[in-house]
Every structure is written in C-alpha cells, then in structure tokens.
Design a protein around this motif. Sequence first.
Motif, PDB file in Angstrom:
ATOM      1  N   PHE A 227      40.273  36.526  32.913  1.00  9.26           N
ATOM      2  CA  PHE A 227      41.324  36.331  33.921  1.00  9.26           C
ATOM      3  C   PHE A 227      42.267  37.531  34.003  1.00  9.26           C
ATOM      4  CE2 PHE A 227      39.890  32.109  32.780  1.00  9.26           C
ATOM      5  CZ  PHE A 227      39.688  31.538  34.018  1.00  9.26           C
ATOM      6  N   ARG A 228      42.454  38.236  32.908  1.00  4.11           N
ATOM      7  CA  ARG A 228      43.326  39.422  32.927  1.00  4.11           C
ATOM      8  C   ARG A 228      42.759  40.530  33.813  1.00  4.11           C
ATOM      9  NH1 ARG A 228      44.830  39.679  26.475  1.00  4.11           N
ATOM     10  NH2 ARG A 228      46.497  38.079  26.530  1.00  4.11           N
ATOM     11  N   LYS A 229      41.461  40.517  33.922  1.00  5.86           N
ATOM     12  CA  LYS A 229      40.806  41.569  34.709  1.00  5.86           C
ATOM     13  C   LYS A 229      40.727  41.222  36.189  1.00  5.86           C
ATOM     14  CE  LYS A 229      38.009  43.121  30.806  1.00  5.86           C
ATOM     15  NZ  LYS A 229      36.652  43.225  30.238  1.00  5.86           N
TER      16      LYS A 229
ATOM     17  N   LEU B 207      34.668  29.663  39.828  1.00  6.51           N
ATOM     18  CA  LEU B 207      33.210  29.670  39.916  1.00  6.51           C
ATOM     19  C   LEU B 207      32.622  30.837  39.145  1.00  6.51           C
ATOM     20  CD1 LEU B 207      30.684  28.348  41.120  1.00  6.51           C
ATOM     21  CD2 LEU B 207      30.964  29.824  43.132  1.00  6.51           C
ATOM     22  N   SER B 208      33.258  32.006  39.248  1.00 15.31           N
ATOM     23  CA  SER B 208      32.782  33.175  38.498  1.00 15.31           C
ATOM     24  C   SER B 208      32.859  32.920  37.003  1.00 15.31           C
ATOM     25  CB  SER B 208      33.616  34.413  38.866  1.00 15.31           C
ATOM     26  OG  SER B 208      33.482  34.733  40.215  1.00 15.31           O
ATOM     27  N   TYR B 209      33.944  32.295  36.573  1.00 15.51           N
ATOM     28  CA  TYR B 209      34.097  32.011  35.141  1.00 15.51           C
ATOM     29  C   TYR B 209      33.050  30.980  34.677  1.00 15.51           C
ATOM     30  CZ  TYR B 209      36.125  30.805  30.660  1.00 15.51           C
ATOM     31  OH  TYR B 209      36.304  30.611  29.316  1.00 15.51           O
TER      32      TYR B 209
END
Length: 611
Positions: free
Chosen positions: A493-495, A527-529
């Motif tokens: 999430f930081r990216k 969704l990506s995660y």
Amino acid sequence: METLIDLVNKLQKACTALGDFGDESSTQLPTLWDALPTIAVVGGQSSGKSSVLESIVGKDFLPRGSGIVTRRPLVLQLHRAEEGREYAEFAHLPRKRFTDFAAVRKEIADETDRETGRTKQISSVPIYLSIYSPNVVNLTLIDLPGLTKVAVDGQSDSIVQEIENLVRSYIEKPNCIILAVSPANQDLATSDAIKISREVDPKGERTFGVLTKIDLMDKGTDAANILEGRSYRLNFPWIGVVNRSQADINKNIDMIYARKREREYFTNSPEYSHLANRMGSEHLGKLLSKHLESVIKSRIPGLQSLISRTIIDLETESSRLGKPIAVDAGAKLYMIMEICRAFDQIFKEHLDGIRPGGEKVYGVFDNQLPASLKRLQFDKQLSLENVRKLITEADGYQPHLIAPEQGYRRLIESSLVTIKPPAEAVVDAVHSILKDLVRKSIKETAELKQFPSLKVEVMNAACESLDRMRIESKRATLQLVDMESSYLTVDFFRKLPQDVEKGGNPTHSIYDRYNDTYLRRVGSNVLSYVHMVVGTLRHSIPKSVVYCQVREAKRSLLDRFFTELGAKEGGQLGKMLDEDPVIIQRRQNIARRLELYRAAQSEIDTVVWAK
C-alpha cells in the motif's frame, strides 16, 4: 541294478506317507506315484492270485478265506537278504520286525479293518509290506483286490464296480506292468484278468500272462497252446505255475519244497517239458525283477525331468499362497507387522513414483487449485456498491482522514474468505487420492489376500489415519488464509500512487472521497492486493497439504495401529490371521508334496551318481 528297485520302493513309501496315492483329479496336486514303474497283480477271485504271490515269496503270509479277502492294495516289496535272515516290516509299524509270518497275515487283516472297519468294503489306501529273505529276488508287486461278478452278504451292490474301478485306476497307467493271473481249468475267454488287461493294454505291450492250476485241468487236456502263445498272444511269454493245493496248505507243506515239486512237475510232464526252463513261480519272480529293473532304468531321465519341473511349479504355488500362520503370540505379532510393512512399502512406492498413482497429487496442485482460484469472482466482492457500503460502515461516525484503512481491511478480508473453499477442496482431493492409493496398495499386497480380517483392519487403520491427517491439513491450510487476512503487507500500500486524479489528495472534501472514481480506485487497489495474496497461497497451500498429508502418510500411516497391536493378546492377533481353511489345507498339501518331490530328487540323484 538292484538299487533301482530299492529306489522305487523308497519313493513309493514316501508317496504313501505324504498322501500321494496317484489320484491327481481329487487332490488337484501333481502325483509322483503315477510316474513310478509298478507291477500290479490282477486276477479274479479264486484265480490263485494269492498263491502265486506266496510262491514268489516262499512264505504263507496272505489272509485266506471265502469272498473278497484282499480289500486294500498291498504293496509287496521283496528284498534279497543274507542267509538266515527272514523277516517282514510294515510301513505303518516302522520299528517292528515280524519273524512269524502268521502274525504278518493277521496284521494285514487288522490293518485292513482299521481302514475299512469290520465290513467287507474296499479302500484305495495301500498297505506297505517289506519282506527280507534269501529266497526272494528284488521285486515290488502290488496285490489288488480280486475281480468279482457278484456281491456277497455284507457288501453293497456297487462293490463289483468299485473293485473294477480300483483295479483299473492302477493298471490303466502307462507305467504299470500288468501281471494277469488266470486259472487254466477255466476258459481263457472268460478270464477277468485277461478281459480288463485287454481293455487297458490292447496290444499286450505291458502285460505278463500267468496261468495257474495247470495241474487241476481235466484229463486229456493241457495248456500248451496258451503257454506257447498260440491261443492268446502277448508281447511277453506266458508263464505257468503250479501252486500248493488246499490239502498241501492244510498239511503245512513247506513252500521251498513246493517250489521243488513245481519244477519237477514241468520237467516230467510230456506236455510242458520243452517249456520247463521258463515255467514256475521261481522263474516268474526272476523274470519280473529283471524286467522291472530295465523299465525303471529307461524311465529315470524322464522321471528326473518331471520331478524338476514339478518342484518349480510347487515352489511357485507355495510362494503365491504365502507363509503359514505362526503359532505363538510373538510370532503372530511379527507376522502381522511384516505384512503391514509390506503394504506400507507398496503405498510409499505409489507416492514416490515407483508405482503409478502418486502423480495425481501433483495434478491437484497444478490443475485443480489454479483453476478453482481463477474461477473466484472477486469482482462481486469489489463491486462499486459493495466497496461504498464496506468503507462507509468501516468509517462509522467519523469519516477517514487520508485513506480508508479499515475499509481496505474489510474489503480484503471479505475477498480472502472466498479462497477457503478451494483450499479445502484441495485437501479433500488429496485425501481422496491417498485413500485410493491405500485401497490399491492393499490389493497389491499379496500377503493381505490370505487374511480377510487383517485386510479390513489395515484398511480401517489407514483410512482413520488419513482422516486425522485431513483434519490437521485443513486446519493448517485455512490458517494460511487467515494469516493473510490478519496481517496485511504494508509495503504494497505504501507503493500505491497518491496523485490527485487517483483520489490520494487529502485536501478533497469528504463528499468527494466517496465519489465513484475514488471508490473504483479503492476496489482496484484491493483487487491487486488480493491477486498478490492468491499468487502466494497458490504455492503455499500445496506445501501445507504435502507436509500435513502426503509426508505424514509416508511417515506414520500405521503408527497408531502398530501401537494398538502391541497391546493385543494372542487370541486377538489370531482373529486377524483368519485365513481361509481351504488355503491352509492347500498350503499343507503343497508342502507335503514338495517334500516328497525333493526327497525323490535327492534319492534319484544319489543312485544316478553312484552308477
């Protein structure tokens, strides 16, 4: 050459001791008896058959009386011994010597009654009698019950056919030499011995004709045409004998003296003097001994080949039937453990690729799991309405300031929960494969086929063990999913980009943060995660399943069963080894027959090498 007859004598005794009476059809076992050359004495009742045998032996030793006296085959083995040593031995009384031949006669009658009871029925089980005397030649004869046409009191109506069947069972075998005894004072065309001999040996290639009661023929008649082979021709010359009369027997006329008188009869009779050198019981014994020796010698190579082939066949069947059941509790436990280890080894070979089936486990990991994960419909979980609903609910009374962290967590958790069914399905699929391999391994474990109860016990123990492993595997596999839900990868999430267009600017109003564009971006991030987590679980789930199920099945499939076995008593262990009685009997029969053939092989090899 004398040792050849001794060899056959030993083999015949061994056959009887080990249950080989030449009846292959009833035992379904190869018979050595039928392959041994024998001389069977055949004749009707009152044909003088017993007197011929006594003349050859030179002793009164056979039971006498009216009706059927010989009711069991008598295997008479004659051994030429040193001067002064005359005695008899029965195979069923191996350590007892009979010097009184009246006692021999009584023992024959008693042993017959032991087998048939005090009836007038017959039995196919032979009696073995060995006689050692300086007045005999080395010879073996089988005295068969006399053929009859009418049953007497105390006998069933079938006795006539039973006797004929018994006699035929001996003389129809190609290795049997037939000694057909016929009385000269009856028409040869009505001779029972000649009739049945002609049926089984139509060319007369193995039949010796013996003519008795020549001295009792009507005056003016003689048997010269028969003895010269003109009336009925055989391959071997006819032999005439003159036995003792009933008056001679009553007067206890010495058998040796009777032989001398027999020789004088043929020498001094004008009708038979030209045949005197090949007449008489003494000549008959020598002729048969010489012929039997030559037949045995010619049969030895074929006999050796037959025995070698049969030993291989018996050993193969013995191996297929498996080892006999142990007696004591310790041996039973060891036997069960060894059988279980054999099953366990076959099971491991299936998993390790030595035998087929283990590759199906990889098929679950490489096909079923990816396909089921691909079919997961995360878009339903991450629809615009659902994203708005979960984020709003997660914010509660105080909207999020920068990013909807709690909303993210709820969206991710609700999506990852859908991975659990495919993960459980993998565990169940591998469990099903392992159970199939257990069933297959049990079928391929030859030793388990002997014991149905042990087979069931092993099957149940293995399946119970697999069930426990499935429970542990499900717990561990679902735990992997729960771990992914309980702690999110922060770096992911930081990216994520934080530009204005993508909803990352904190200066936007609260209203703007719930617009469709912003929510779609949140859904896309989730969704990506989730896809990243799915990729991780696609590799970690197989590892967990292999560790908890496949690896444990290889290591400890029957460990608990082994522990329980150690606490069982001998009776409980015995119930597991409940082999089919038919198989037990078959194994015992095979072992006895194998013992017979190995002993025969050893005896023949000894004689052959000595020669």
